[in-house]
Design an enzyme around this catalytic site. Structure first.
Site, mmCIF file in Angstrom:
data_model
loop_
_atom_site.group_PDB
_atom_site.id
_atom_site.type_symbol
_atom_site.label_atom_id
_atom_site.label_comp_id
_atom_site.label_asym_id
_atom_site.label_seq_id
_atom_site.Cartn_x
_atom_site.Cartn_y
_atom_site.Cartn_z
ATOM 1 C CE1 TYR A 1 -4.891 41.781 -22.217
ATOM 2 C CE2 TYR A 1 -4.837 41.672 -19.817
ATOM 3 C CZ TYR A 1 -5.307 42.253 -20.979
ATOM 4 O OH TYR A 1 -6.179 43.304 -20.912
ATOM 5 N N PRO B 1 -7.817 44.131 -12.422
ATOM 6 C CG PRO B 1 -5.713 45.122 -12.394
ATOM 7 C CD PRO B 1 -6.713 44.467 -11.509
ATOM 8 C CE LYS C 1 -14.298 43.358 -20.222
ATOM 9 N NZ LYS C 1 -14.426 44.182 -21.417
ATOM 10 C CE1 TYR D 1 -8.838 42.279 -22.580
ATOM 11 C CE2 TYR D 1 -9.364 43.665 -24.475
ATOM 12 C CZ TYR D 1 -8.568 43.380 -23.366
ATOM 13 O OH TYR D 1 -7.523 44.206 -23.071
HETATM 14 C C1 PHB Z 1 -3.780 49.594 -19.042
HETATM 15 O O1 PHB Z 1 -3.368 49.931 -20.159
HETATM 16 O O2 PHB Z 1 -3.629 50.314 -18.066
HETATM 17 C C2 PHB Z 1 -4.454 48.278 -18.912
HETATM 18 C C3 PHB Z 1 -4.748 47.543 -20.041
HETATM 19 C C4 PHB Z 1 -5.353 46.311 -19.932
HETATM 20 C C5 PHB Z 1 -5.665 45.813 -18.689
HETATM 21 C C6 PHB Z 1 -5.391 46.551 -17.550
HETATM 22 C C7 PHB Z 1 -4.780 47.786 -17.660
HETATM 23 O O3 PHB Z 1 -6.237 44.580 -18.580
#
Ligand code: PHB
Length: 389
Positions: free
Chosen positions: A200, A292, A296, A384
């Site tokens: 992230y 997103p 969650k 998480y």
């Molecule tokens: C995804 O892999 O699509 C994905 C993963 C983590 C997130 C949002 C989307 O926080």
């Protein structure tokens, strides 16, 4: 037609609930507006909490997930000053599983078909009726004629735009909403993921996320203006922008390739209260949406399914309706905590058009505090991997 539990929506929430109920001998019919191929082609989330995985196993649908899903014991957070890791395993003893929503849905359909569960596709104009009486029913157009399905209960797993929530009289529901002034442009590419964990990234140019489906399929996102459309971004532009938002040493290792899917999703926080009206119960996106950041959406739908499943089993097996009476409050208590987490992650990592210098300094301090403070990292990790049901 008559069934015990009528489920509107053949996405993961409706299918998981129907499969759990089927195992307990409770009869369901699932009505889906689209075709099965359409539902399976939707590219959605990819991170499962262990609570979700447990429900899949309980439903007898966990084998492929356990074989092909990838266990993640941590994730990275990158920012302009560096990067650090959130060690889920050390901080919580728990982990998440990377396994695509389309795979979850495929496994659930396979199991439902093998068990002879009834699913009607391409149902139009589904309308819940007599919800405040003893004998609710649904009317819908299917196979060129109007149909009626009587049930003890109607469960709305029909997503944000479905008819279920609208069936609760306006005076009886309250909606809470927050929209964000940006979207996520996402691509899927048949390339090896940049790292073996998710990254992230909050950067001066906006948020980016490096995710994956498996060792040869990557999922990447970048924050973009809501006015953009996927056609505005060719693959080279996307890769170049993604690299600019990642720490240099990470960006250098990115393997690029043609995208196999590209789309933009707006970000929204939304909750409808209550989640029950008479004999109608809402599950998942029908009642709530999270941005997103934090993965969650699907997991919150699963926690609703957990409460709903146990409430229905208690009703049918013990003749006790207390679980049904508590459903809305119980589900909402967890949902609001997840709303808070998703909103907080979104605020911490995105650039907002109206952000002041003060706001930016606070955002930097938030990330620095997280990097230095184990209690703060543990709080993030607990949300998480998934709060307890
Ligand atoms: C995804 O892999 O699509 C994905 C993963 C983590 C997130 C949002 C989307 O926080």
């Amino acid at each position: 037609m008559r069934t015990q539990v009528a489920i509107i929506g053949g996405g993961p929430a409706g299918l998981l609930l129907s499969q759990l109920l089927l195992k307990r001998g409770i009869d369901t019919v699932v009505l889906e507006r689209r075709t099965k191929d359409y539902v399976l082609a939707r590219i959605r989330a990819g991170v499962l909490e262990t609570g979700f995985a447990g429900l899949m196993r309980e439903a007898g649908v966990g084998a492929r997930m356990d074989k092909e899903g990838i266990k993640h014991d941590g994730a990275r957070i990158a920012h302009p000053q560096g990067q650090f890791r959130i060690d889920f395993k050390k901080l919580t003893g728990d982990h998440v599983i990377v396994y695509g929503q389309s795979e979850v849905t495929r496994d659930l359909y396979d199991a439902r078909e093998a068990a002879g569960g009834e699913t009607l596709f391409e149902c139009a104009g589904v309308t819940p009726r007599d919800l405040d009486g003893e004998q609710p029913f649904l009317t819908f157009l299917h196979g060129g004629k109007m149909n009626r399905l009587d049930a003890d209960f109607i469960i709305g797993c029909d997503g944000f735009h479905g008819p279920s929530r609208q069936a609760i009289p306006e005076a009886a529901r309250r909606e809470f909403e927050k929209t964000y002034p940006f979207g996520w442009l996402g691509i899927l590419s048949e390339t090896p993921p940049i790292d073996d964990e998710l990254i992230y990234a909050g950067s001066e140019r906006g948020f980016a996320l490096c995710s994956m489906r498996h060792e040869k399929l990557s999922r990447y996102y970048i924050q973009c203006p809501l006015s953009d459309s996927p056609e505005d971004w060719d693959d080279d532009d996307f890769w170049a922008e993604l690299k600019r938002r990642l720490p240099e040493e990470v960006a250098e290792t990115l393997v690029t390739g043609p995208s196999v899917e590209k789309s933009i999703a707006p970000l929204r926080s939304f909750v409808c209260e209550p989640m029950r009206w008479g004999r109608l119960f809402l599950c998942g996106d029908a009642a709530h949406i999270v941005p997103p950041t934090g993965a969650k959406g699907l997991n919150t739908a699963a926690s609703d399914v957990h409460y709903m499943y146990h409430a229905l089993v208690r009703h049918y097996e013990d003749g006790d309706s207390a679980g049904l009476d508590q459903y809305s409050a119980q589900a909402l208590a967890r949902i609001w905590k997840t709303q808070r987490f998703s909103w907080w992650m979104t605020n911490m990592l995105h650039r907002f058009p109206d952000q002041s210098e003060f706001d930016l300094r606070v955002q930097q301090a938030e990330l620095a505090f997280l990097e230095e403070n184990e209690a703060a990292r543990r709080a993030l990790a607990e949300s998480y991997v998934g709060l307890p049901y």
